[in-house]
Design an enzyme around this catalytic site. Structure first.
Site, PDB file in Angstrom:
ATOM      1  N   GLY A   1       0.771  -1.240   0.000  1.00 43.61           N
ATOM      2  CA  GLY A   1       0.000   0.000   0.000  1.00 43.61           C
ATOM      3  C   GLY A   1       0.801   1.290   0.000  1.00 43.61           C
ATOM      4  N   THR A   2       2.008   1.288  -0.586  1.00 41.99           N
ATOM      5  CA  THR A   2       2.742   2.567  -0.611  1.00 41.99           C
ATOM      6  C   THR A   2       2.124   3.545  -1.623  1.00 41.99           C
ATOM      7  OG1 THR A   2       4.424   1.878  -2.223  1.00 41.99           O
ATOM      8  CG2 THR A   2       4.913   1.486   0.117  1.00 41.99           C
TER       9      THR A   2
ATOM     10  N   ASP B   1      -3.231  -5.020 -18.265  1.00 41.78           N
ATOM     11  CA  ASP B   1      -2.285  -3.917 -18.467  1.00 41.78           C
ATOM     12  C   ASP B   1      -2.468  -3.202 -19.807  1.00 41.78           C
ATOM     13  OD1 ASP B   1      -1.201  -4.382 -15.938  1.00 41.78           O
ATOM     14  OD2 ASP B   1       0.177  -5.881 -16.713  1.00 41.78           O
TER      15      ASP B   1
ATOM     16  N   GLU C   1       6.427   6.336  -9.071  1.00 37.91           N
ATOM     17  CA  GLU C   1       5.011   5.943  -8.956  1.00 37.91           C
ATOM     18  C   GLU C   1       4.297   6.841  -7.950  1.00 37.91           C
ATOM     19  OE1 GLU C   1       3.970   1.751  -8.574  1.00 37.91           O
ATOM     20  OE2 GLU C   1       5.991   1.180  -9.181  1.00 37.91           O
TER      21      GLU C   1
ATOM     22  N   GLU D   1       9.541   5.308  -6.427  1.00 37.90           N
ATOM     23  CA  GLU D   1       9.575   6.735  -6.065  1.00 37.90           C
ATOM     24  C   GLU D   1       8.794   7.571  -7.082  1.00 37.90           C
ATOM     25  OE1 GLU D   1      13.329   8.887  -5.450  1.00 37.90           O
ATOM     26  OE2 GLU D   1      13.887   7.152  -4.208  1.00 37.90           O
TER      27      GLU D   1
ATOM     28  N   HIS E   1       1.070   0.712 -13.135  1.00 32.91           N
ATOM     29  CA  HIS E   1       1.876  -0.463 -13.491  1.00 32.91           C
ATOM     30  C   HIS E   1       3.347  -0.039 -13.543  1.00 32.91           C
ATOM     31  CE1 HIS E   1       2.795  -4.348 -15.252  1.00 32.91           C
ATOM     32  NE2 HIS E   1       3.576  -3.705 -16.108  1.00 32.91           N
TER      33      HIS E   1
HETATM   34  C1  GAR Z   1       3.613  -1.181  -7.368  1.00 35.82           C
HETATM   35  O1  GAR Z   1       4.930  -1.178  -7.841  1.00 35.82           O
HETATM   36  C2  GAR Z   1       2.623  -1.253  -8.516  1.00 35.82           C
HETATM   37  O2  GAR Z   1       3.058  -0.547  -9.657  1.00 35.82           O
HETATM   38  C3  GAR Z   1       2.607  -2.743  -8.783  1.00 35.82           C
HETATM   39  O3  GAR Z   1       2.621  -3.334  -7.522  1.00 35.82           O
HETATM   40  C4  GAR Z   1       3.305  -2.473  -6.611  1.00 35.82           C
HETATM   41  C5  GAR Z   1       2.403  -2.230  -5.425  1.00 35.82           C
HETATM   42  O4  GAR Z   1       3.088  -1.557  -4.404  1.00 35.82           O
HETATM   43  N1  GAR Z   1       1.450  -3.106  -9.531  1.00 35.82           N
HETATM   44  C6  GAR Z   1       1.442  -4.070 -10.444  1.00 35.82           C
HETATM   45  O5  GAR Z   1       2.412  -4.745 -10.711  1.00 35.82           O
HETATM   46  C7  GAR Z   1       0.101  -4.276 -11.109  1.00 35.82           C
HETATM   47  N2  GAR Z   1       0.265  -4.989 -12.344  1.00 35.82           N
HETATM   48  P1  GAR Z   1       2.318  -0.843  -3.241  1.00 35.82           P
HETATM   49  O6  GAR Z   1       1.345  -1.884  -2.652  1.00 35.82           O
HETATM   50  O7  GAR Z   1       3.380  -0.476  -2.247  1.00 35.82           O
HETATM   51  O8  GAR Z   1       1.603   0.329  -3.808  1.00 35.82           O
END
Ligand code: GAR
Length: 216
Positions: free
Chosen positions: A14-15, A147, A176, A174, A111
């Protein structure tokens, strides 16, 4: 102006949810999180939402007979909370065509690659193996195919010689965290809309920056 009501769907850490929570904490931000939904009861992101005083809901996919039944439960929850935009943030479930069509152009995903390159899982390993020199992340409206869908914003980072999948993931993450709140803001302000099957170039009054486009 009324704020756009978001649902954030998560499965884990969940970042990116945290980045949205932080953005929404600003009075001037045009969106607010109405509900955080997780398909995993132990997702770390649920605690982030609770700490911020945001309602949470666990809809455990393993308790449903099939994907349709799970997606229907999610859709009902979104209706109940009068959600206007669904943000997938590390939500690791494929959604059915019925669900995606029902929320068409009102559901977005982040993504960790420069789509349409490197769809799917284990992105950073594959990026390193491929020898590309630049990678990044994409926020896009979703379609039934994994995607796929009109791109709203992208951010780029270099791939360095000494990179491991973890170091590269951290560099992309970072970006994202800057990109997702930007994309949500553009939608809330009516600046990012689907036309045909793209989001036309956004007129933000200045050219997109070299690393995040649009630079917002
Ligand atoms: C993130 O890097 C997101 O882009 C990726 O999962 C991670 C979740 O991190 N999503 C995918 O790969 C979806 N296809 P988070 O839970 O810390 O936000």
């Amino acid at each position: 102006m009324a704020k756009l009501t978001l649902a954030v769907l998560i499965s884990g850490r969940g970042t990116n949810l945290q980045a949205l929570i932080d953005a929404c904490a600003d009075e001037a931000y045009p969106a607010e999180i109405g509900i955080v939904i997780s398909n995993q009861a132990d997702a770390e992101g649920l605690e982030r939402a609770r700490s911020a005083g945001i309602r949470t809901l666990v809809i455990d996919h393993s308790e449903f007979e099939n994907r349709e039944a799970f997606d229907n439960a999610v859709s009902s929850a979104l209706d109940t909370h009068e959600v206007q935009l669904v943000c997938l943030a590390g939500f690791m479930r494929l959604l059915t065509r019925g669900f995606v069509d029902r929320w068409r152009d009102r559901i977005i995903n982040i993504h960790p690659s420069l789509l349409p390159a490197f769809k799917g899982l284990h992105v950073h390993e594959r990026v390193i193996e491929s020898g590309v020199r630049i990678t990044g992340c994409t926020v896009h409206f979703i379609r039934a195919e994994m995607d796929e869908g009109p791109i709203i914003a992208q951010g780029a980072v270099p791939v360095c010689a000494e990179d491991t999948p973890d170091s590269l993931a951290a560099r992309v993450l970072e970006v994202e965290h800057r990109l997702y709140p930007l994309a949500v803001r553009l939608i809330a302000e009516g600046k990012a809309r689907v036309a045909g099957e793209i989001v036309p170039y956004l007129d933000l009054g200045e050219a997109g920056g070299p690393l995040i486009n649009p630079n917002g």
